[in-house]
Design an enzyme around this catalytic site. Structure first.
Site, mmCIF file in Angstrom:
data_model
loop_
_atom_site.group_PDB
_atom_site.id
_atom_site.type_symbol
_atom_site.label_atom_id
_atom_site.label_comp_id
_atom_site.label_asym_id
_atom_site.label_seq_id
_atom_site.Cartn_x
_atom_site.Cartn_y
_atom_site.Cartn_z
ATOM 1 N N ARG A 156 -8.620 11.317 -16.479
ATOM 2 C CA ARG A 156 -8.924 12.249 -17.558
ATOM 3 C C ARG A 156 -9.881 13.347 -17.107
ATOM 4 N NH1 ARG A 156 -7.712 8.083 -21.731
ATOM 5 N NH2 ARG A 156 -7.735 9.136 -23.731
ATOM 6 N N ARG B 220 -6.753 1.087 -35.209
ATOM 7 C CA ARG B 220 -7.843 1.351 -34.268
ATOM 8 C C ARG B 220 -8.947 2.146 -34.950
ATOM 9 N NH1 ARG B 220 -5.147 3.543 -28.728
ATOM 10 N NH2 ARG B 220 -6.905 4.970 -28.861
ATOM 11 N N LYS C 145 2.084 7.784 -24.888
ATOM 12 C CA LYS C 145 1.924 7.244 -23.530
ATOM 13 C C LYS C 145 2.148 5.728 -23.523
ATOM 14 C CE LYS C 145 -2.307 8.903 -23.181
ATOM 15 N NZ LYS C 145 -2.436 9.602 -24.488
ATOM 16 N N ARG D 183 -0.499 4.999 -37.063
ATOM 17 C CA ARG D 183 -0.343 3.983 -36.011
ATOM 18 C C ARG D 183 -1.030 2.674 -36.391
ATOM 19 N NH1 ARG D 183 -2.198 5.081 -29.979
ATOM 20 N NH2 ARG D 183 -4.188 5.555 -30.965
ATOM 21 N N ARG E 109 -11.014 13.695 -30.507
ATOM 22 C CA ARG E 109 -10.297 13.318 -29.277
ATOM 23 C C ARG E 109 -9.409 14.460 -28.798
ATOM 24 N NH1 ARG E 109 -7.631 8.211 -31.603
ATOM 25 N NH2 ARG E 109 -6.445 8.145 -29.675
HETATM 26 P P1 AP5 Z 1 1.122 5.751 -28.626
HETATM 27 O O1 AP5 Z 1 2.212 5.397 -27.670
HETATM 28 O O2 AP5 Z 1 0.193 4.684 -29.074
HETATM 29 O O3 AP5 Z 1 0.324 7.046 -28.076
HETATM 30 P P2 AP5 Z 1 -0.703 7.189 -26.855
HETATM 31 O O4 AP5 Z 1 -0.377 8.478 -26.170
HETATM 32 O O5 AP5 Z 1 -0.718 5.956 -26.024
HETATM 33 O O6 AP5 Z 1 -2.032 7.389 -27.697
HETATM 34 P P3 AP5 Z 1 -3.507 6.829 -27.519
HETATM 35 O O7 AP5 Z 1 -4.209 7.185 -28.811
HETATM 36 O O8 AP5 Z 1 -3.535 5.397 -27.124
HETATM 37 O O9 AP5 Z 1 -4.020 7.732 -26.383
HETATM 38 P P4 AP5 Z 1 -5.467 8.079 -26.038
HETATM 39 O O10 AP5 Z 1 -5.282 8.779 -24.745
HETATM 40 O O11 AP5 Z 1 -6.215 8.841 -27.066
HETATM 41 O O12 AP5 Z 1 -6.196 6.665 -26.055
HETATM 42 P P5 AP5 Z 1 -6.727 5.713 -24.923
HETATM 43 O O13 AP5 Z 1 -6.485 4.334 -25.385
HETATM 44 O O14 AP5 Z 1 -6.236 6.101 -23.560
HETATM 45 O O15 AP5 Z 1 1.827 6.435 -29.908
HETATM 46 C C1 AP5 Z 1 1.059 6.889 -31.012
HETATM 47 C C2 AP5 Z 1 1.837 6.624 -32.308
HETATM 48 O O16 AP5 Z 1 3.005 7.450 -32.343
HETATM 49 C C3 AP5 Z 1 2.350 5.187 -32.468
HETATM 50 O O17 AP5 Z 1 2.289 4.849 -33.833
HETATM 51 C C4 AP5 Z 1 3.811 5.243 -31.995
HETATM 52 O O18 AP5 Z 1 4.598 4.277 -32.663
HETATM 53 C C5 AP5 Z 1 4.204 6.660 -32.395
HETATM 54 N N1 AP5 Z 1 5.114 7.310 -31.453
HETATM 55 C C6 AP5 Z 1 5.039 7.324 -30.097
HETATM 56 N N2 AP5 Z 1 6.018 8.085 -29.564
HETATM 57 C C7 AP5 Z 1 6.734 8.565 -30.614
HETATM 58 C C8 AP5 Z 1 7.855 9.432 -30.710
HETATM 59 N N3 AP5 Z 1 8.436 9.939 -29.623
HETATM 60 N N4 AP5 Z 1 8.332 9.741 -31.948
HETATM 61 C C9 AP5 Z 1 7.729 9.235 -33.074
HETATM 62 N N5 AP5 Z 1 6.656 8.398 -33.044
HETATM 63 C C10 AP5 Z 1 6.159 8.079 -31.819
HETATM 64 O O19 AP5 Z 1 -8.291 6.035 -24.930
HETATM 65 C C11 AP5 Z 1 -9.125 5.694 -26.015
HETATM 66 C C12 AP5 Z 1 -10.569 6.055 -25.689
HETATM 67 O O20 AP5 Z 1 -11.035 5.291 -24.543
HETATM 68 C C13 AP5 Z 1 -10.844 7.512 -25.301
HETATM 69 O O21 AP5 Z 1 -11.030 8.327 -26.447
HETATM 70 C C14 AP5 Z 1 -12.117 7.370 -24.451
HETATM 71 O O22 AP5 Z 1 -13.250 7.199 -25.262
HETATM 72 C C15 AP5 Z 1 -11.892 6.076 -23.684
HETATM 73 N N6 AP5 Z 1 -11.205 6.258 -22.394
HETATM 74 C C16 AP5 Z 1 -9.984 5.755 -22.041
HETATM 75 N N7 AP5 Z 1 -9.663 6.104 -20.781
HETATM 76 C C17 AP5 Z 1 -10.706 6.844 -20.329
HETATM 77 C C18 AP5 Z 1 -10.941 7.523 -19.093
HETATM 78 N N8 AP5 Z 1 -10.024 7.519 -18.104
HETATM 79 N N9 AP5 Z 1 -12.100 8.200 -18.952
HETATM 80 C C19 AP5 Z 1 -13.018 8.235 -19.960
HETATM 81 N N10 AP5 Z 1 -12.854 7.627 -21.160
HETATM 82 C C20 AP5 Z 1 -11.701 6.928 -21.339
#
Ligand code: AP5
Length: 220
Positions: free
Chosen positions: A92, A164, A17, A131, A175
């Site tokens: 979410r 992270r 994402k 990552r 997760r």
């Molecule tokens: P990356 O682009 O970083 O993936 P992402 O989908 O953004 O992953 P996140 O881990 O950031 O998502 P998340 O939803 O768990 O975390 P968030 O920060 O929202 O890519 C991942 C890796 O793959 C990278 O190394 C990249 O280089 C590689 N890659 C990407 N695309 C690729 C491809 N096509 N091919 C090969 N490699 C690739 O949330 C974190 C925490 O915050 C949650 O667990 C929760 O506790 C809290 N939180 C956040 N939002 C909320 C909410 N709305 N409600 C409640 N709690 C929340």
């Protein structure tokens, strides 16, 4: 050219994402709202929000709706000008989806599309354990597929690269379970409204991006 709108980028942890979002911001100039990033900054700054969110984020659980929803509402309300929104990591839960649907209409930027990066668990696990991220500008790397040019240093701003806390294998598994149990239902909310563009999240970054960018139309 389309009018003001909100686009949601949706998918399990590690679906890509943030990676796709950085390209969309570059090409479309979206106002970017990434709740995970907002929460991590608050935790790093030890603010009141950070202290409330810390335990949830570190264990991979969802931060309660009553903490997260007001952050997004306020950001949308406070954004001046005519920019469209890109939401990453939000909504979410169904209450979050309902709030966004109404708030986006209220500010004149209705939810136009939900890009769903459908990505299998084994792909996600492999990606997240490799990552790394820049502490200063948030740029995302992958030690296998997208390493920084100089080890430990951000290509863009020279900041320090770190892992992270929630990217340890055990926390990633939690997760993924949380996504299945609490977040996947949000997809149905958007399917019922005919807004979903489903993309194979396991494809190479630029291939997925070409489909997404084309579906969003003219660069604004
Ligand atoms: P990356 O682009 O970083 O993936 P992402 O989908 O953004 O992953 P996140 O881990 O950031 O998502 P998340 O939803 O768990 O975390 P968030 O920060 O929202 O890519 C991942 C890796 O793959 C990278 O190394 C990249 O280089 C590689 N890659 C990407 N695309 C690729 C491809 N096509 N091919 C090969 N490699 C690739 O949330 C974190 C925490 O915050 C949650 O667990 C929760 O506790 C809290 N939180 C956040 N939002 C909320 C909410 N709305 N409600 C409640 N709690 C929340």
């Amino acid at each position: 050219m389309s009018g003001r709108r909100s686009i949601v980028i949706f998918g399990p942890p590690g679906a890509g994402k943030g990676t796709q979002a950085s390209r969309l911001i570059r090409d479309f100039g979206f106002e970017y709202i990434a709740t995970g990033e907002i929460l991590r900054q608050a935790i790093a700054g030890d603010t009141e929000l950070g202290r409330r969110a810390k335990g949830y984020v570190e264990t991979g659980s969802l931060v309660p709706d009553e903490v997260v929803i007001p952050i997004v509402e306020e950001r949308m309300r406070a954004t001046r000008g005519n920019r469209s929104f890109l939401l990453d990591g939000f909504p979410r839960t169904i209450p979050q989806a309902e709030m966004l649907f109404e708030a986006a209409k209220r500010v004149g930027a209705p939810v136009e599309k939900v890009v769903y990066l459908n990505t299998p668990d084994e792909v996600v696990l492999e990606r997240l354990t490799q990552r790394r991220q820049c502490r200063l500008c948030g740029a995302v790397y992958n030690l296998v597929t997208m390493p920084p040019k100089e080890s430990g240093k951000c290509d863009g701003c020279g900041g320090r690269i770190y892992q992270r806390d929630d990217d340890k294998e055990e926390t990633v598994r939690t997760r993924l379970k949380v996504f299945e149990a609490q977040t996947r239902d949000v997809m149905q909310f958007y399917r019922d409204r005919g807004l979903v563009l489903e993309i194979d999240g396991a494809l190479p970054v630029e291939q997925s991006y070409a489909t997404i960018a084309e579906s969003l139309g003219e660069v604004q």
